[in-house]
Design a protein around this motif. Sequence first.
Motif, PDB file in Angstrom:
ATOM      1  N   ILE C  35      31.988  26.361  53.174  1.00 36.34           N
ATOM      2  CA  ILE C  35      31.253  27.630  53.306  1.00 36.34           C
ATOM      3  C   ILE C  35      32.086  28.775  52.727  1.00 36.34           C
ATOM      4  N   ILE C  36      33.389  28.750  53.036  1.00 38.56           N
ATOM      5  CA  ILE C  36      34.258  29.815  52.521  1.00 38.56           C
ATOM      6  C   ILE C  36      34.263  29.789  50.993  1.00 38.56           C
ATOM      7  N   LEU C  37      34.342  28.563  50.433  1.00 35.93           N
ATOM      8  CA  LEU C  37      34.357  28.438  48.969  1.00 35.93           C
ATOM      9  C   LEU C  37      33.054  28.957  48.362  1.00 35.93           C
ATOM     10  N   VAL C  38      31.925  28.607  49.018  1.00 37.08           N
ATOM     11  CA  VAL C  38      30.626  29.038  48.503  1.00 37.08           C
ATOM     12  C   VAL C  38      30.524  30.570  48.547  1.00 37.08           C
ATOM     13  N   LEU C  39      31.053  31.156  49.645  1.00 37.89           N
ATOM     14  CA  LEU C  39      31.039  32.624  49.748  1.00 37.89           C
ATOM     15  C   LEU C  39      31.843  33.226  48.599  1.00 37.89           C
ATOM     16  N   ASN C  40      32.954  32.593  48.311  1.00 35.31           N
ATOM     17  CA  ASN C  40      33.781  32.998  47.190  1.00 35.31           C
ATOM     18  C   ASN C  40      32.962  32.973  45.896  1.00 35.31           C
ATOM     19  N   LEU C  41      32.116  31.917  45.758  1.00 36.00           N
ATOM     20  CA  LEU C  41      31.257  31.800  44.581  1.00 36.00           C
ATOM     21  C   LEU C  41      30.311  32.996  44.485  1.00 36.00           C
ATOM     22  N   PHE C  42      29.801  33.419  45.639  1.00 35.60           N
ATOM     23  CA  PHE C  42      28.888  34.563  45.626  1.00 35.60           C
ATOM     24  C   PHE C  42      29.594  35.812  45.104  1.00 35.60           C
ATOM     25  N   ASN C  43      30.885  35.932  45.463  1.00 32.34           N
ATOM     26  CA  ASN C  43      31.654  37.052  44.902  1.00 32.34           C
ATOM     27  C   ASN C  43      31.626  37.019  43.389  1.00 32.34           C
ATOM     28  N   LEU C  44      31.794  35.770  42.872  1.00 27.68           N
ATOM     29  CA  LEU C  44      31.781  35.630  41.414  1.00 27.68           C
ATOM     30  C   LEU C  44      30.416  36.001  40.838  1.00 27.68           C
ATOM     31  N   PHE C  45      29.361  35.644  41.610  1.00 28.34           N
ATOM     32  CA  PHE C  45      28.020  36.011  41.143  1.00 28.34           C
ATOM     33  C   PHE C  45      27.892  37.520  41.055  1.00 28.34           C
ATOM     34  N   TYR C 333      31.485  37.611  30.187  1.00 25.01           N
ATOM     35  CA  TYR C 333      30.323  37.046  30.842  1.00 25.01           C
ATOM     36  C   TYR C 333      30.432  35.522  30.900  1.00 25.01           C
ATOM     37  N   ASN C 334      30.703  34.939  29.724  1.00 21.18           N
ATOM     38  CA  ASN C 334      30.832  33.481  29.675  1.00 21.18           C
ATOM     39  C   ASN C 334      31.994  32.986  30.526  1.00 21.18           C
ATOM     40  N   TYR C 335      33.081  33.749  30.422  1.00 23.80           N
ATOM     41  CA  TYR C 335      34.288  33.344  31.156  1.00 23.80           C
ATOM     42  C   TYR C 335      34.022  33.273  32.657  1.00 23.80           C
ATOM     43  N   THR C 336      33.316  34.294  33.162  1.00 25.44           N
ATOM     44  CA  THR C 336      32.987  34.302  34.589  1.00 25.44           C
ATOM     45  C   THR C 336      32.137  33.083  34.959  1.00 25.44           C
ATOM     46  N   ARG C 339      34.243  30.156  35.314  1.00 25.80           N
ATOM     47  CA  ARG C 339      34.991  30.168  36.597  1.00 25.80           C
ATOM     48  C   ARG C 339      34.111  29.694  37.751  1.00 25.80           C
ATOM     49  N   ILE C 340      32.854  30.182  37.791  1.00 27.41           N
ATOM     50  CA  ILE C 340      31.929  29.750  38.851  1.00 27.41           C
ATOM     51  C   ILE C 340      31.778  28.236  38.818  1.00 27.41           C
ATOM     52  N   PHE C 341      31.570  27.736  37.613  1.00 29.38           N
ATOM     53  CA  PHE C 341      31.340  26.310  37.476  1.00 29.38           C
ATOM     54  C   PHE C 341      32.546  25.514  37.999  1.00 29.38           C
ATOM     55  N   ARG C 343      34.975  26.456  40.062  1.00 30.62           N
ATOM     56  CA  ARG C 343      35.186  26.565  41.521  1.00 30.62           C
ATOM     57  C   ARG C 343      34.208  25.685  42.285  1.00 30.62           C
ATOM     58  N   PHE C 344      32.968  25.665  41.808  1.00 30.50           N
ATOM     59  CA  PHE C 344      31.960  24.862  42.479  1.00 30.50           C
ATOM     60  C   PHE C 344      32.355  23.397  42.444  1.00 30.50           C
ATOM     61  N   ILE C 345      32.734  22.964  41.216  1.00 29.70           N
ATOM     62  CA  ILE C 345      33.137  21.567  41.063  1.00 29.70           C
ATOM     63  C   ILE C 345      34.309  21.260  41.988  1.00 29.70           C
ATOM     64  N   ILE C 346      35.296  22.146  42.052  1.00 26.10           N
ATOM     65  CA  ILE C 346      36.499  21.901  42.863  1.00 26.10           C
ATOM     66  C   ILE C 346      36.133  21.829  44.344  1.00 26.10           C
ATOM     67  N   SER C 347      35.279  22.761  44.821  1.00 19.86           N
ATOM     68  CA  SER C 347      34.971  22.757  46.262  1.00 19.86           C
ATOM     69  C   SER C 347      34.196  21.505  46.650  1.00 19.86           C
ATOM     70  N   VAL C 348      33.170  21.175  45.867  1.00 24.37           N
ATOM     71  CA  VAL C 348      32.380  19.982  46.197  1.00 24.37           C
ATOM     72  C   VAL C 348      33.260  18.748  46.104  1.00 24.37           C
ATOM     73  N   GLY C 349      34.083  18.707  45.050  1.00 20.49           N
ATOM     74  CA  GLY C 349      34.975  17.561  44.842  1.00 20.49           C
ATOM     75  C   GLY C 349      35.944  17.404  46.007  1.00 20.49           C
ATOM     76  N   ALA C 350      36.500  18.544  46.460  1.00 14.23           N
ATOM     77  CA  ALA C 350      37.459  18.468  47.567  1.00 14.23           C
ATOM     78  C   ALA C 350      36.785  17.934  48.822  1.00 14.23           C
ATOM     79  N   PHE C 351      35.556  18.415  49.065  1.00 18.00           N
ATOM     80  CA  PHE C 351      34.830  17.968  50.261  1.00 18.00           C
ATOM     81  C   PHE C 351      34.581  16.466  50.194  1.00 18.00           C
TER      82      PHE C 351
END
Lengths: 225, 152, 710
Positions: C35-45, C333-336, C339-341, C343-351
């Motif tokens: 959840i914390i990681l996903v919230l972090n993703l929202f920051n990136l959004f 824009y692309n770079y951000t 980064r989202i992509f 982080r998402f991969i890392i959080s799901v992967g870690a879980f």
Amino acid sequence: MAKIKNKCWNEIGVFGDKSCESLNEYLHCKYCPVYTNAAKEFFEREVPPEFINSWTLDITRRKETIEKGNLSVTIFRLGDELLAVLTDAIVVAVAVKPVHFVPFRTNRTFRGLVNLDGELLLCYSLENLLGISRNGRETVEENEDYAVYKRMIAVKGANEKLVFEVDEVVGVTKISSDSMTELPATAKKADEIFSQGIFHLNDKSVALLDEHRVCESFRSTLKFQ
Amino acid sequence: MLCLTFEVGENRYAIDANEIIEVVPLVNFTTFPKAPSYFAGRFNYRGEIVPVLDLKDLMMSFQTKMYLSTRIIVVKYETDGEIHQLGLLGEKVMDIIRIRDDELQDPGLITEETRYLGRLINLKSGVVQLITVKELIPPFVRESLFRDVKED
Amino acid sequence: MLRKLTLRFNILLRRYTVLTKLTMIGVLLGLPLTIILVLNLFNLFDSIDFVDKEKTGIKIFIPLTSLQVHLMEHKAYSFATISSGVDYQTKIAALNSQIKDELDQLIKINNTEGKNIGVDNETMNLGEDYYLSPPSLMAQWEKLLSESKRLSPGDLLTAYNKLEDNLGKFMRLVTVNARLTLDPSGDAYHLIYLSIHLMPRMHDLIGRAFIVAIEDAQDSLFNNERLAEIIYLTRTMRNLITDEIPSAVRSAIDLDPEYNGRLPSIDGVLSPMLEHYRSDVISILEIYENIIRNNSTYGTEELTGLTTEKLDESLDFNRAALNELEKVVHINYNYTYYRIFFRFIISVGAFLLAMVMIYFTAKGMITPVNGVAEIARDLSEGDIQSAKEKVFALAERFLVSPIGAKKEKDEIWKLFRAIHGTIDNLEIILRQVGRAGIAVTSSVTQISASVQALNAAINQQAASTAEVKATGKEIYSSSIQLSETVEDVAEKSGRTLQLADKGASGLTEINLSMASLEQGSKEIAEKLSELYKKTSNITNVITTITKIATQTNLLSLNASIEAEKAGEYGAGFSVVSAEIKRLAEETAMAALEIEETIREMQQAVKADVIGVEVYAGTTRSSVSRISGIADNINEIIEYTKGVLPSFEEVSTKMKIQTDGAAQISDAMSELNDVALHTRESISEFSEITENLEGAVGSLREILAKFRFGG
């Protein structure tokens, strides 16, 4: 010396094969007139002169009818301590019975349930409540003159009956309420906190327990803290 | 009514428990000189000198046997408005029975000498007759008996 | 209290398997982390949104810049026409269509993109800035065009200024809404500063300077106010072109790569353009400075041409800058998004990795524990064979060997190893016990067999002893007969002195044996009387019991009487007194029975004593009789001195027989005693062997519960 002619109790009675029909009526030979009459035969014999002599002496003694007091108390022993409760508060004193463990309830003070003539009563450890050690009690009272039996005493408090075990029931005596000493203001021992007074019996001090206070605090150990 | 029973010969008699002070075992007596033979003697009963009547001798003129079952029944004896103590020597003083008043029957013949005999009851184990303690001692003897005691 | 709660919780947890529990823990720990990681993703959004707004702003800003410059050029030509009379109609017409195109383009872009930053028509029409919206600007422009012929030069200037002002306001609105403000932490700070803030200002300055110069030329009077203004304008322009713009471009080249690092085109495009642009602007500045210094006029026509030329160049430079800015923002824009992509991969992967780890750890624990549990169950059922097979199967499957055990730290596998060893040891021990049991059984069987044999032998011996004894007695009696015969012979012969001597000594021996017999019977009598004395002691005890019973009975009578007198209160006590009475009766009965037994015993003992005494008496009389015989024989000896030697033989035989008979008798008695003792000890021994057999039997039963393989 009379010879017993018919020893039916040894043949068809409770000491024999129990085939006697009278057993249906009397349950035990000791309630049967045949047995009691036979027992009475025993007394039909000359009295030894030494009996008469000793009885003659006995009977000259005055009966001890001195009024000792107005409170009847039952004295019992727990470890090295002599304690007492009002005889009125005692329901019955019986031989030690098995205590049934109660899961999640039994602890050091509450020992379990005791079946007393079909009634289930709560059994507590008085020594634990009073902080009396019963260790080494066997060496304390090695009396060769009479046997010492542990007993269970059933006591009735304000609302309930409960049971605890003692090492010996010493006896019943009367004391006067005047002869009791007040508790010291700085009573520290548990048996003094639970007692309503202290009296002396043959140079030993006996604490008279307040059965209501004892029952109350036993009860409170059952509640969840 | 609670009664203590004793036997004389084959007969059973009973005394009302309320009249009894205590039942005591056999003791040595000091004899009465020149007294009727049914006076067994006197003894020290808890500090007091108490005369003892031999019931068997009184009723059947036989001396009581000194058996284990033979006891002295100490009773209250009232005469001249004073209460005295009197010992009754009886055989087979072994039982206590409870009697209901409505079960009692009137005795038959009572002579002047046997006025102490009271009402009867028919029990499973046999007939039991009540004894009136007061009438056990003939009137002329009563006074002298207890005066004698007092002088002692 | 706490302990109880813990216990209950523990019992509750026992309902679930270890795997479930671990999974629960994994979910409990992993879920919040995810959840914390996903919230972090929202920051990136959020930052995507930020960059997106920047992009929109720049898109709208491009036509706006052109519009500003072209409007300024349009104004320049219009006033040049008025002041110099040179006809710029063709240029103005071209600009008209250009401005119209640009306005259309602006409206179009604004309609599609403007919503993103809240400057679309709909939004603006609702607010107080409705007059700044592009359609409104269009309307204002068209109004200005249509009215330009009729207006005085002063009013026309005011109308132009108002339109420019509104345009400027709209530009600032776009700047603010698109967050193109000067945020020093922004990614493209220097480029934004250059293209959004400096350049429009530069255009504005150029336009204003031109107007002032035109007015000046028309009046041909030097106005102090106007002089001050043109001095200010030229200084500001010089400052901008020599200092701020170059430094902004330099910083963008030097610093922006720190943020982006991958746009070399900034240097390649902007640097040469800046050089050219700067020299051009400086040339026009020199003209203005010349005007100021010499208070001379300059040809309107020439100035107009120069100004529009510079404005075009300025616009080109601004466009190039904006172009670069757009590129930078796009890269951001692309770079951000990358980064989202990631982080998402890392959080799901870690879980997922955590869950997989938990699964394998749990499985690693549960498998041996289950195995051990099954083995333990087999053990409890005594099925050692099955337990062993399971141990081997588990050991083989999970490669558990004693080698390398020191390095492995997993406690559960250690437990498994311990069970492994235990089973091996247990089996060895049980086999040993079994063997021992069998050995004991066989020896016990042997023992009991030999005991039985011994018993039979003893019984036989006893029988034969009795027989021999009887024979001995017979011999004895016949020897006495023989003695008599010898007496007769002696009487007759009167001369068998030697023989008689021997006979006398034989009699003495008999006498001695008799005496010892008497001694023995005396001892028995003593022992019996001792026994009798002991039973008398028991009689004393009975006397005591008698007294107790009598007194107890009496007590019960008095108790009943007292209870009666106490009335109601004595009711309970009368029950007790009845019980006391029963107790007295039972005591009396016990005393009676003991008494009777003792009496029987005493009678038996008494009979024995009497019997022994009678026997002793008989013995005594026999002894005296034999003494008498000895005396007689002595007398005979007197007579038979010198008896015939032929009698010696007879006498010797007789002596041997008598002697032998006595000896046999003695020996037999002793033997009998021994036999008796032996039989007793044998019966004891038999009991012991029976016990032993019983023990062995139970051992065998226990062993029978265990099943071994092989």
